[in-house]
Scaffold this active site. Structure first.
Site, PDB file in Angstrom:
ATOM      1  CE  LYS A  41      24.731  39.098 -50.714  1.00 30.05           C
ATOM      2  NZ  LYS A  41      24.906  40.555 -50.881  1.00 30.05           N
ATOM      3  CD  GLU A  45      22.043  43.215 -54.678  1.00 29.21           C
ATOM      4  OE1 GLU A  45      22.188  42.902 -53.487  1.00 29.21           O
ATOM      5  OE2 GLU A  45      22.924  43.825 -55.342  1.00 29.21           O
ATOM      6  CB  CYS A  59      25.540  41.783 -54.617  1.00 29.57           C
ATOM      7  SG  CYS A  59      26.543  43.278 -54.412  1.00 29.57           S
TER       8      CYS A  59
END
Length: 539
Positions: A360, A298, A413
């Protein structure tokens, strides 16, 4: 052994007779000890002592008779809140590490965050226990009520507002791979309901019922565990493993400390470290004639990757027309009010051109964005993540595909902790890809808890899970949740491994939480039937 048994047998009386601060202390202690049943400790038999404590505390606190509803609600709320506070404080103390990364700005917030988070999360078991206390009565059916209420509170906690399903009860079996296989059918919430049912049964040892009935109730709990074990063993050892896919992976773990990552003077060193690890010779287990995929974690590099032509040229040199490339990165788009930023995953072709990207969707509140931003910034609060501005969410979860057609669903994440996000796409991917940066939390329980929850997604979906983490743990799990390869916390290196194959769709991947809801309504029906029969006998 005899001393341990004596202590356990003394617990019911201590709980039944406790009041005031003693009752609160017992609930707090039971909650704190319960957290050690979860990863990274995995001492799940502890729940056989702590869940009965809740039963006995309620037995001693609930006043029977008409006109006692308010006292019942308050007693249940108090017991549930102190239990939850102990559970979440012992389970989440490590979040304070994130406030020390940029200590000059955020250290003052650490004690507030460490206490405030458990304080708020404890409201979920508190409300659940107040409902339980309202309908509490004698009889073994009260165990069903307790398990139903606590598992439902876990589900609500995972969905209300933005949701936070971290350390739900179902993860007690995450590190016991045989028992964890049941998640492929009922998901982690269903697994939590079974755990609460099983571990509440020792509470009947203090009940004034026939010995035979006690044996039957505790035997039912043991049979449930046995059934889970049999199901898991069949799935692990009798269901054929899928063939390994025709893709070799290289996962890069640079082990860059979070407080060093965004310093301008470290930019070149960090980027070169990625390139060096990516270009080293492949391990002996590498196969010839298969597709290769390079993966970085990430927000891997501390700059806007697509705004740096030189960086893209150097990456293309590493790929050498031979490997596809996936990396987490901050992505910027122009807008009327200035640039808009996304926490993204880029997919590059072997020639180094961007093929696709995913933004995301489920952002971390207070980390990647501030709820009520204008108000909180006037109070001096800012998002923790180093970025030019707060992130904007993407529009939908989606699958990305390599040129060969092999596809993956990115989970950036925090997204890996949500069971409903994995497998939520229109088409079923060949594997799940979790890119993350757990460097914020050092070598604390946090990264290991995150790893265990990500692994559960592979079991639920019947898909291999590939995980690239900045400081670890980077790992590959097969479609049954077994660890194929990993790099430890703080270890710098590149992990070369063949991508495991995917299994046929699981019950959970097809039907989601249907079986959890079915179990919930079945228990509710049994509870209502028992209460009706009891009232009928009284009349």
């Amino acid at each position: 052994m005899h001393q341990l048994l004596a202590v356990f047998m003394a617990l019911p009386n201590a709980c039944l007779l406790a009041w005031g601060w003693r009752r609160c202390g017992l609930a707090l202690g039971a909650g704190g000890i319960s957290s050690f049943a979860l990863p990274p400790y995995g001492l799940w038999p502890l729940l056989a002592g702590t869940i009965p404590v809740l039963v006995w505390l309620l037995d001693g606190a609930v006043e029977h008779g008409s006109g006692r509803n308010k006292q019942r609600l308050l007693a249940g709320f108090s017991i549930g809140w102190w239990f939850g506070f102990g559970f979440f404080l012992a389970g989440f103390w490590w979040i304070g590490s994130a406030f020390l990364v940029d200590g000059d700005r955020f250290a003052w917030m650490m004690p507030f965050a460490v206490v405030a988070m458990p304080t708020g999360l404890a409201l979920f078991p508190a409300i659940a226990m107040s409902v339980v206390a309202r309908f509490w009565s004698e009889g073994s059916w009260r165990l069903l009520l307790l398990a139903l209420a606590l598992s439902t509170s876990d589900y609500i906690r995972g969905h209300i507002l933005t949701g936070f399903p971290w350390n739900t009860f179902g993860y007690v079996f995450a590190d016991t791979i045989v028992l964890a296989q049941t998640a492929s059918l009922i998901g982690v919430y269903g697994l939590g309901l079974l755990a609460l049912l099983v571990f509440s049964t020792p509470a009947v040892l203090a009940d004034s019922i026939a010995r035979g009935k006690k044996i039957v109730i505790m035997g039912a709990g043991a049979l449930c565990l046995l059934g889970m074990g049999i199901f898991g063993a069949v799935r692990l050892f009798l269901v054929a493993d899928p063939d390994v896919s025709a893709v070799d992976l290289r996962i890069v773990q640079p082990a860059v400390a979070q407080n060093e990552k965004w310093l301008p003077e470290n930019r070149e060193r960090i980027f070169q470290s990625y390139l060096d690890l990516s270009s080293q010779s492949w391990a002996n287990n590498a196969r010839s004639g298969v597709e290769r995929l390079l993966i970085w974690p990430e927000s891997a590099v501390p700059f806007l990757l697509t705004d740096s032509p030189d960086a893209l040229v150097r990456i293309a040199g590493v790929l050498d027309g031979d490997m596809s490339f996936v990396t987490g990165a901050v992505r910027a788009e122009p807008s009327a009010d200035g640039a808009v930023y996304f926490n993204s995953v880029y997919l590059f072709d072997p020639d180094g051109t961007v093929q696709d990207a995913y933004d995301k969707v489920h952002l971390v509140p207070f980390g990647e964005y501030l709820p009520l931003e204008d108000l909180l910034e006037t109070l001096g609060l800012k998002a923790l993540v180093n970025a030019p501005g707060t992130f904007q969410p993407g529009f939908r979860n989606r699958v990305l595909s390599l040129q060969s057609g092999t596809s993956f669903q990115p989970l950036i994440c925090y997204e890996a902790i949500f069971p409903e996000i994995a497998g939520s796409t229109d088409t079923r991917a060949d594997f799940l890809l979790n890119v993350t940066n757990d460097a914020w939390f050092g070598d604390s329980p946090g990264p290991y808890q995150h790893l265990a929850q990500a692994k559960m997604r592979s079991i639920e979906q019947g898909l291999p899970l590939v995980r690239a983490a900045n400081t670890g743990v980077s790992a590959v799990f097969d479609a049954k949740g077994r660890k194929v390869a990993f790099l430890s916390i703080g270890e710098r290196g590149a992990l070369d491994v063949a991508l495991p194959g995917k299994m046929l769709s699981t019950g959970f991947s097809k039907y989601g939480d249907f079986f959890f809801f079915a179990m919930t309504f079945l228990l509710l029906g049994l509870i209502l039937a028992q209460r009706h029969n009891r009232h009928s006998r009284k009349n």
